[in-house]
Enzyme design. Structure first.
Site, PDB file in Angstrom:
ATOM      1  N   PHE A 135      39.537  38.785  38.666  1.00  0.00           N
ATOM      2  CA  PHE A 135      39.925  37.736  39.620  1.00  0.00           C
ATOM      3  C   PHE A 135      41.303  37.228  39.208  1.00  0.00           C
ATOM      4  O   PHE A 135      41.475  36.712  38.108  1.00  0.00           O
ATOM      5  CB  PHE A 135      38.930  36.576  39.642  1.00  0.00           C
ATOM      6  CG  PHE A 135      39.318  35.540  40.665  1.00  0.00           C
ATOM      7  CD1 PHE A 135      38.972  35.701  42.001  1.00  0.00           C
ATOM      8  CD2 PHE A 135      40.077  34.434  40.311  1.00  0.00           C
ATOM      9  CE1 PHE A 135      39.375  34.773  42.962  1.00  0.00           C
ATOM     10  CE2 PHE A 135      40.476  33.498  41.260  1.00  0.00           C
ATOM     11  CZ  PHE A 135      40.118  33.669  42.590  1.00  0.00           C
ATOM     12  N   ASP A 220      45.923  37.978  31.884  1.00  0.00           N
ATOM     13  CA  ASP A 220      45.643  36.788  32.689  1.00  0.00           C
ATOM     14  C   ASP A 220      44.719  35.901  31.860  1.00  0.00           C
ATOM     15  O   ASP A 220      43.514  36.124  31.793  1.00  0.00           O
ATOM     16  CB  ASP A 220      44.996  37.223  34.010  1.00  0.00           C
ATOM     17  CG  ASP A 220      44.579  36.037  34.887  1.00  0.00           C
ATOM     18  OD1 ASP A 220      44.548  34.902  34.380  1.00  0.00           O
ATOM     19  OD2 ASP A 220      44.270  36.275  36.069  1.00  0.00           O
ATOM     20  N   LYS A 249      44.622  26.893  34.419  1.00  0.00           N
ATOM     21  CA  LYS A 249      43.492  25.949  34.407  1.00  0.00           C
ATOM     22  C   LYS A 249      43.532  24.860  33.323  1.00  0.00           C
ATOM     23  O   LYS A 249      43.659  23.688  33.625  1.00  0.00           O
ATOM     24  CB  LYS A 249      42.186  26.728  34.318  1.00  0.00           C
ATOM     25  CG  LYS A 249      41.904  27.496  35.600  1.00  0.00           C
ATOM     26  CD  LYS A 249      40.505  28.044  35.637  1.00  0.00           C
ATOM     27  CE  LYS A 249      40.110  28.501  37.021  1.00  0.00           C
ATOM     28  NZ  LYS A 249      40.529  29.853  37.390  1.00  0.00           N
TER      29      LYS A 249
HETATM   30  C1  PLP Z   1      41.171  30.547  38.430  1.00  0.00           C
HETATM   31  C2  PLP Z   1      41.808  31.834  38.092  1.00  0.00           C
HETATM   32  C3  PLP Z   1      42.948  32.301  38.772  1.00  0.00           C
HETATM   33  C4  PLP Z   1      43.536  31.568  39.958  1.00  0.00           C
HETATM   34  O1  PLP Z   1      43.990  30.306  39.625  1.00  0.00           O
HETATM   35  P1  PLP Z   1      44.342  29.252  40.820  1.00  0.00           P
HETATM   36  O2  PLP Z   1      44.938  28.099  40.084  1.00  0.00           O
HETATM   37  O3  PLP Z   1      43.067  28.951  41.509  1.00  0.00           O
HETATM   38  O4  PLP Z   1      45.311  29.927  41.711  1.00  0.00           O
HETATM   39  C5  PLP Z   1      43.514  33.491  38.357  1.00  0.00           C
HETATM   40  N1  PLP Z   1      43.000  34.172  37.325  1.00  0.00           N
HETATM   41  C6  PLP Z   1      41.921  33.765  36.638  1.00  0.00           C
HETATM   42  C7  PLP Z   1      41.422  34.561  35.487  1.00  0.00           C
HETATM   43  C8  PLP Z   1      41.274  32.588  37.011  1.00  0.00           C
HETATM   44  O5  PLP Z   1      40.179  32.190  36.356  1.00  0.00           O
END
Ligand code: PLP
Length: 395
Positions: A135, A220, A249
């Site tokens: 994701f 990521d 986050k």
């Molecule tokens: C939450 C998340 C995203 C997206 O972040 P947003 O601030 O919602 O755009 C991307 N990668 C990972 C691993 C995430 O947990």
């Protein structure tokens, strides 16, 4: 119920089926709804409020900064942005930072950076290899990077330049690597698809392959970063360093922010090639400095590791009592339990009724991502509620 769900139905786009609770206040690991009912929060703004709700040091930093300077433009130097960049660089293995406003935006920027690198150093290579179950965010390009049919199908045609392969399979990455490949982008632990851990040797093998081919490794760490897994960054568990890393986050304890970090050799943007109006603004960065500063100063990752271990032991004990729990997994305070049937929604509601907020991450799994500052007493309370909820669905 109050009037708010009706207002929501009337005015907001229906992009989420909300939990039937109107939250009005938070403090530490506790939140309160409009009726004054208290809940223990093991969602924490989606792994965001790592120091708990309204942490005094963060509130103080935001308040002082809001009274001083909220937003300029990136034509000017501002001190909080420079402080946060220095803090992140000093405590990671990356040397340069670019600030933006969210996770998806950080990943978009990381892919742009990798394409710049491809143009400059890899004969124009532009493709990024990503893993099934990943994701990476909700923008169109990140939907293409997110290798899950349910996120991709509604938006076809998607931007090109992404190749989706199996997760935890270095041979699949090798087979997908061509002269067009500029980078591999992975979550060290896949959060949104259920806290999926790769085998211990996977990231090191991917790192070695990227080195052999001269391509970039993008991690990521939007969910795993800033202490969530028991280290400041999850790559530290695996004995490797990424060329590019994204954060969001947990970076400012609830104030919107994102960051791209890169090794010197991969930080190839030139002036004008990337930018953001709000990115790195003094307000968000002051919150970020207070958050990251506190996390480092108090060794919150180590605390999360210890409390996470205690929590995991408790979850394993529940598994003995409720054998329909098929797996307990995760690192630090990013944990999940999986079931042999699709009871996660029912269980999440049973927990809610008993005063505990948890996330139904899959039809058959719950995820726990509480503030990193919780203690064993709060874990005990959560385990007690979870036990009663499990008993209620199993009979
Ligand atoms: C939450 C998340 C995203 C997206 O972040 P947003 O601030 O919602 O755009 C991307 N990668 C990972 C691993 C995430 O947990």
């Amino acid at each position: 119920m109050s009037k708010w769900p009706e207002v929501e139905r009337k005015y907001l786009m229906h992009t989420v089926d909300r939990v039937p609770v109107v939250l009005v206040k938070g403090e530490g690991a506790r939140v309160w709804d409009e009726t004054g009912r208290e809940y223990l929060d093991f969602v924490a703004g989606w792994a965001v409020n790592s120091l708990g709700h309204c942490h005094p040091e963060v509130v103080k930093a935001i308040t002082e900064q809001a009274q001083t300077l909220i937003q300029t433009s990136n034509q000017f130097y501002t001190v909080p942005q420079l402080c946060l960049a220095e803090l992140l660089v000093k405590h990671s293995k990356l040397q340069k930072v670019f600030f933006c406003n969210s996770g998806a935006e950080a990943n978009e920027g990381a892919v742009k950076l990798a394409r710049r690198y491809g143009k400059l150093h890899l004969n124009g290579a532009y493709e990024v290899i990503t893993a099934a179950g990943s994701f990476h965010g909700r923008t169109l390009a990140m939907v293409a990077a997110t290798a899950q049919a349910r996120h991709q199908q509604p938006y076809i045609p998607l931007p090109g330049g992404f190749v989706n392969v199996a997760f935890d399979d270095v041979e699949a990455i090798k087979a997908a690597t061509t002269a067009r490949t500029c980078a591999v982008m992975l979550e060290p632990i896949q959060g949104e698809s259920g806290v999926n851990l790769p085998s211990d040797s996977y990231l090191a093998a991917v790192r070695a392959w990227c080195d052999e081919k001269g391509i970039l490794l993008i991690l990521d760490e939007i969910q795993t970063g800033i202490g969530r897994t028991g280290k400041l960054f999850a790559y530290e568990h695996y004995g490797i360093e990424p060329d590019i890393m994204t954060l969001a986050k947990g970076l400012a304890n609830g104030v919107p922010i994102g960051a791209i970090m890169a090794k010197d050799r991969a930080a190839v943007f030139s002036p004008g090639e990337h930018g953001s109006t709000f990115g790195g603004n003094p307000l968000a960065c002051a919150a970020g400095c207070a958050t990251v500063g506190f996390i480092i100063e108090h060794d919150i990752p180590e605390h999360a590791k210890g409390v996470g271990r205690y929590f995991k032991i408790g979850l394993r004990q529940l598994q003995k009592r409720f054998p329909f729990i098929t797996e307990v997994r995760g690192r630090g305070l990013l944990l999940a339990i999986e079931f042999n049937s699709d009871i996660a929604q029912k269980l999440a509601m049973a927990c809610l009724e008993r005063g505990l907020l948890v996330n139904r991450v899959k039809p058959n799994a719950l995820r726990f991502m509480p503030p990193l500052t919780i203690g064993p007493d709060e874990v005990d309370r959560a385990l007690d509620i979870l036990e009663r909820a499990l008993a209620s669905v199993s009979c």
